[in-house]
Design an enzyme around this catalytic site. Sequence first.
Site, PDB file in Angstrom:
ATOM      1  N   LYS A 142       0.836  -1.210   0.000  1.00  0.00           N
ATOM      2  CA  LYS A 142       0.000   0.000   0.000  1.00  0.00           C
ATOM      3  C   LYS A 142       0.872   1.263   0.000  1.00  0.00           C
ATOM      4  O   LYS A 142       0.556   2.252  -0.668  1.00  0.00           O
ATOM      5  CB  LYS A 142      -0.943  -0.012   1.211  1.00  0.00           C
ATOM      6  CG  LYS A 142      -1.780   1.241   1.381  1.00  0.00           C
ATOM      7  CD  LYS A 142      -2.818   1.450   0.284  1.00  0.00           C
ATOM      8  CE  LYS A 142      -3.514   2.795   0.469  1.00  0.00           C
ATOM      9  NZ  LYS A 142      -4.528   3.057  -0.544  1.00  0.00           N
TER      10      LYS A 142
ATOM     11  N   LYS B 179      -0.024  11.184   5.827  1.00  0.00           N
ATOM     12  CA  LYS B 179       0.344  10.043   6.686  1.00  0.00           C
ATOM     13  C   LYS B 179       0.921   8.898   5.843  1.00  0.00           C
ATOM     14  O   LYS B 179       1.951   8.321   6.172  1.00  0.00           O
ATOM     15  CB  LYS B 179      -0.932   9.580   7.424  1.00  0.00           C
ATOM     16  CG  LYS B 179      -0.858   8.284   8.165  1.00  0.00           C
ATOM     17  CD  LYS B 179      -1.775   7.159   7.730  1.00  0.00           C
ATOM     18  CE  LYS B 179      -3.039   7.395   7.026  1.00  0.00           C
ATOM     19  NZ  LYS B 179      -3.721   6.219   6.523  1.00  0.00           N
TER      20      LYS B 179
END
Length: 247
Positions: A176, A244
């Site tokens: 990811k 993030k």
Amino acid sequence: MARIGFIGLGIMGSPMAANLVKAGHQVRGYDHHEENMAKLEAAGGTAAGSVAEAVRGAEVVATMLPDSPQVSEAVLGPGGVFDTLSGDGMARGVLYIDFSTISPVVSRELARAGADVGVHVLDAPVSGGETGAIEGKLSIMVGGDTAAFDAAQPVLQAVGTTLALVGLHGAGQVVKAANQLVVGGIYGLICEAIVLMEASGVDAKAGLDVLAGGLAGSRILELKRASMLARQFKPGFRLDLHHKDMG
Ligand code: NAD
């Protein structure tokens, strides 16, 4: 069909939970925001008053929370997922799937803590955005063991179409992170291309149309170039979450 406890019903979790209901699962959900629980009830699920209430008696638990601290608190904290399930003597054999994008280090901690109480854990971050979540067409990159991945198929197939076991615990989160590098990088480059063309007095729409048909073509160019040119800034993904992920 499974009894599923679903924690985190935001932009992504809400349509994912709705698709699980559509597939025939019993979904009991919890989110900090009342209006998100109302959406779950409208979709045919049940709203719970706490994490503990959502997961009590569940065969599968899913989380779709912003980041590592929220997942750690909801899963490892007092009154959290593992505490509740093991306190009830109901943890053994439960499958826990974390769809959130978090640190792979935390994913491995969750897997270890799950193994201690007999819960099978998968990290299963997704790609495809809000549209992919609504259409049940997410790409899901999964870390964990093969038996748990196989057991998760009825849940994963209700929310995604491209499902891949990419390695052991935490591996889904690493893939990811690679996904976000590519996505964020391409967004940034398309912005630069628009600025270059507009500053040079070139028709940026015609320019991006021709780019989309050549080697520079990408899914982001295909889906997002019109809204980028029109300076539409309605978020489908919060900027702080993308920040993030880049971190
Ligand atoms: P969001 O902020 O819309 O949803 C998160 C939800 O979690 C919120 O509704 C919030 O109220 C709830 N929440 C936070 N802490 C909680 C707790 N302790 N207990 C219960 N509920 C709690 O975020 P999102 O866009 O749905 O993203 C969720 C995750 O999916 C993130 O990790 C994000 O990086 C990832 N992701 C998002 C997208 C996207 O396009 N939006 C795409 C792929 C992956």
